[in-house]
Design an enzyme around this catalytic site. Structure first.
Site, mmCIF file in Angstrom:
data_model
loop_
_atom_site.group_PDB
_atom_site.id
_atom_site.type_symbol
_atom_site.label_atom_id
_atom_site.label_comp_id
_atom_site.label_asym_id
_atom_site.label_seq_id
_atom_site.Cartn_x
_atom_site.Cartn_y
_atom_site.Cartn_z
ATOM 1 N N GLN B 258 56.079 35.037 14.667
ATOM 2 C CA GLN B 258 56.979 36.157 14.914
ATOM 3 C C GLN B 258 56.273 37.241 15.719
ATOM 4 O O GLN B 258 56.832 37.815 16.653
ATOM 5 C CB GLN B 258 57.461 36.734 13.579
ATOM 6 C CG GLN B 258 58.504 37.809 13.743
ATOM 7 C CD GLN B 258 59.695 37.302 14.522
ATOM 8 O OE1 GLN B 258 60.297 36.294 14.165
ATOM 9 N NE2 GLN B 258 60.030 37.954 15.605
ATOM 10 N N GLU B 325 65.859 39.780 9.822
ATOM 11 C CA GLU B 325 66.464 38.813 10.736
ATOM 12 C C GLU B 325 66.142 37.387 10.259
ATOM 13 O O GLU B 325 67.035 36.567 10.086
ATOM 14 C CB GLU B 325 65.901 39.049 12.144
ATOM 15 C CG GLU B 325 66.485 38.140 13.204
ATOM 16 C CD GLU B 325 65.755 38.281 14.540
ATOM 17 O OE1 GLU B 325 64.663 38.902 14.569
ATOM 18 O OE2 GLU B 325 66.251 37.742 15.541
ATOM 19 N N HIS B 326 64.850 37.110 10.051
ATOM 20 C CA HIS B 326 64.425 35.804 9.528
ATOM 21 C C HIS B 326 63.825 36.004 8.141
ATOM 22 O O HIS B 326 62.974 36.884 7.964
ATOM 23 C CB HIS B 326 63.335 35.183 10.413
ATOM 24 C CG HIS B 326 63.726 35.026 11.850
ATOM 25 N ND1 HIS B 326 63.441 35.986 12.798
ATOM 26 C CD2 HIS B 326 64.377 34.034 12.502
ATOM 27 C CE1 HIS B 326 63.894 35.580 13.981
ATOM 28 N NE2 HIS B 326 64.479 34.402 13.831
ATOM 29 N N ASP B 359 64.196 28.380 15.510
ATOM 30 C CA ASP B 359 64.167 28.972 16.851
ATOM 31 C C ASP B 359 64.565 27.947 17.911
ATOM 32 O O ASP B 359 65.126 28.289 18.943
ATOM 33 C CB ASP B 359 62.756 29.475 17.183
ATOM 34 C CG ASP B 359 62.412 30.759 16.464
ATOM 35 O OD1 ASP B 359 63.343 31.411 15.951
ATOM 36 O OD2 ASP B 359 61.214 31.101 16.400
#
Lengths: 430, 430
Positions: B258, B325-326, B359
């Site tokens: 990330q 978000e993740h 992703d």
């Protein structure tokens, strides 16, 4: 009467153009100040606005549980039955929309899931004005209730000392709403977005409102991370497509029921019959005489256009270009034309389906995209009260297989660490 | 290491605070000028930006069908296979999401329908930068293709004379995209929103981008009626919840994957194990040495926090407050905790589910709400490429029954013409 095929493209475009909604810098400044005051002073700011704007000597914010409970006994039996019936239809139609979670093993060992979470805290805004709007409570409140929002806040303004109309309270009670705030305008929107001592902070605000409310929703949704609004606002509008066998009195009644909403309402008729258009004009004049809101309707009719088209197919093409909030089809045989419907918020089919049926009670939602937004926005639906998210669970073998896709893509995108997060797991288990 | 239970509420909040994204008036002015220029000069403005910003001596806009076709032969067999596999997984998972129309007779003679229309024209933006992003094409393009958008425009910037990377072209080809425009930044967004000689006007624009792109999407979605964007943008972020039995090397690899996205990426670890947090710190230092984007990752790690929580339940509460978000769950037994997931864009469960799987290739979408918007926004899903609308068809008898709900509500709301549209139909058929 505007004859579509006799106009050039520029004239056609101009005819479908909506009156510009001017956003004044002045309005933005006033609303920004209100937002800042609510952030700073919380409840006290709301009470101050109630004194100032709503002319209330002793304002309060929260309606008591007893008052909500008592509302049922205060409204007429007819109105209670009407609210019950509307609630039941709206609830049944929206219950169809409860989302179903999905899962799929996209490859052996790679399980992907589509999941739903009700938005935790929602704010519903119901405008005040000349009359209470219990239907607006139902359209928003049924969704919040069905989705299972943990916090539901309803804000509505109160004029003078009369309190919130019991029809509003009863509609809210049906929807299980217990937090009802006597506050309106930009202050109420700011209170729900930011939270105050009495008003819980919410994640998303729904509902129509005046220019101040719209500006507050817009400013806050742009500037406050994690806060959302339902959809862009605009004046209400109807487009009727009618053929030669339509009753002109019905068409005129539908046009007027839209026109009475406000002087900025837009009203369009498309027909392939010159005769019908003329008769509708006569009916408009005749029916206007009997309306209590004739002045408003008259102003709205000035923005309206009766358009003569070549045929019904052309009417649908013009309608798709305009993108009406409400589309009424008064056609002898509407069914063959239904596949031509495009860019409409809600569609009303046949002679016995006036817009007011959907405004109140058929079961569909009356919160609809307008001002051309029906090209890209949905009508309010239950999913607006949920959020969708995904989940994946991958096995050792699944990651091994998937690495053949991940590693070359990570390499192509120059993202080493993305590749490394896979490699380190596979090497460790080689 | 931040010890959650030893901090006061203000410190806890400050720890979860995201770096402020400052929106400069200067940026807004520059972008507003670009939008105005594209509106005025169309293609010529885009070509001018390509010369100026992308250093292209002889810029062009549209990629030829032959080049799109030829892309397949230019990329490596491994990359082609990776794109094919990712495409197939993403397509299968999103095909699950094709909406099903619903109909219900809410009362006898009152038929209500929930209908879907693919958004007619969509624009997909794929950023440029240091490497091509074929995965971004797939995530947006598969949805547009499955929904059946009639017009799909893809814009992406080109540096110098090298042309669009064939991996981008091949991914676009898989998604059936034929209109590919060599243009990036705010100009490309304006071109898609407004239309130019070469770029078709679209109804909704999707995709990530830099500050100029984000500002253009924001300004146009506010000011252009009938135009929408996918979701608010913000820096990318991950939150990992890990317990004492987790492999610290995996956690560090996920945090770094990330962090390498950009210096403003946010990276959080929540664990109930002091030992694990210490080992992750060591692993971060060790793994950083081998990364080509170590400088970027190092800067991002400065914004990151490793948090010691009391227990895993508290970790989920903190995660829900942050709204990542993740969300990666590296727990010995994650299943019992899954019901605690809240406000996450995409969830990665177990030791073998790194973020890079989602992703690129697992099948879920990687366009996710960030910056706290996962409280109220959905992850990108197929419905974002459709609009929902309603339709009702009422019989004479149905309207008669429904009038008991419509008329009292119209009366309560003071809307005569709404009542009249019903009465005139019933009286005429009494």
């Amino acid at each position: 009467m505007f004859i579509w095929n006799e106009a050039d493209r520029a004239q056609q475009k101009a005819t479908l153009e909506r009156p510009a909604v001017t956003i004044s810098d002045e309005l933005e400044k006033v609303v920004a100040k209100i937002i800042a005051e609510v952030e700073l002073n919380g409840d006290e700011a709301l009470l101050e606005y109630a004194r100032k704007f709503d002319k209330r000597a002793q304002p309060r914010l929260l309606v008591s549980a007893e008052e909500i409970q008592a509302s049922e006994g205060v409204i007429s039996a007819e109105l209670k039955q009407a609210i019950d019936q509307a609630y039941s239809n709206i609830r049944a139609f929206h219950a169809l929309q409860v989302p179903v979670e999905k899962r799929l093993e996209t490859q052996p060992g790679v399980m992907c899931e589509l999941k739903y979470q009700a938005i935790e805290a929602v704010g519903l805004y119901v405008p005040g004005g000349s009359a209470p709007l219990p239907s607006s409570v139902l359209m928003q409140g049924v969704c919040a209730q069905l989705a299972g929002a943990q916090t539901i806040v309803l804000c509505t303004p109160v004029n003078g000392e009369q309190g919130i109309d019991p029809a509003i309270l009863y509609a809210a009670k049906k929807c299980g709403i217990t937090t009802i705030v006597e506050s309106g305008g930009a202050g109420a929107i700011a209170a729900m977005a930011l939270g105050t001592q009495s008003v819980p902070k919410v994640d998303k605000v729904f509902g129509p409102g005046n220019a101040f409310v719209t500006m507050a929703k817009q400013l806050l949704s742009q500037s406050l991370p994690g806060f959302a609004i339902d959809m862009p606002a605009g004046p209400s509008e109807v487009l009727v497509i009618a053929d030669e066998r339509t009753n002109p009195a019905y068409v005129a009644a539908d046009l007027l029921s839209q026109a009475e909403h406000g002087p900025d309402s837009q009203v369009l008729l498309l027909s392939n019959s010159k005769q019908l258009i003329k008769e509708v004009q006569g009916e408009l004049d005749r029916q206007l005489l009997h309306l209590s809101r004739a002045d408003i309707a008259k102003q709205a009719l000035e923005n309206s256009t009766l358009i003569l088209v070549e045929d019904i197919e052309q009417a649908f093409a013009v309608s798709a270009e305009y993108g009406p909030e409400h589309l009424i089809l008064q056609l002898g045989e509407p069914e063959p034309y239904l596949p031509l419907v495009k860019n409409a918020g809600s569609v009303f089919v046949g002679d016995y389906t006036p817009e007011s049926a959907g405004d109140y009670a058929s079961g569909t939602n009356h919160v609809l995209p307008t001002y051309g937004y029906s090209r890209c926005y949905s009508s309010l639906n239950l999913l607006d009260f949920y959020r969708t998210y995904t989940q994946q669970t991958i096995s050792k073998g699944g990651l091994q297989l998937l690495s053949k896709a991940i590693l070359p893509l990570a390499e192509a995108e120059g993202l080493d660490a993305h590749a490394n997060a896979v490699k380190i797991r596979l090497e460790n288990n080689a």
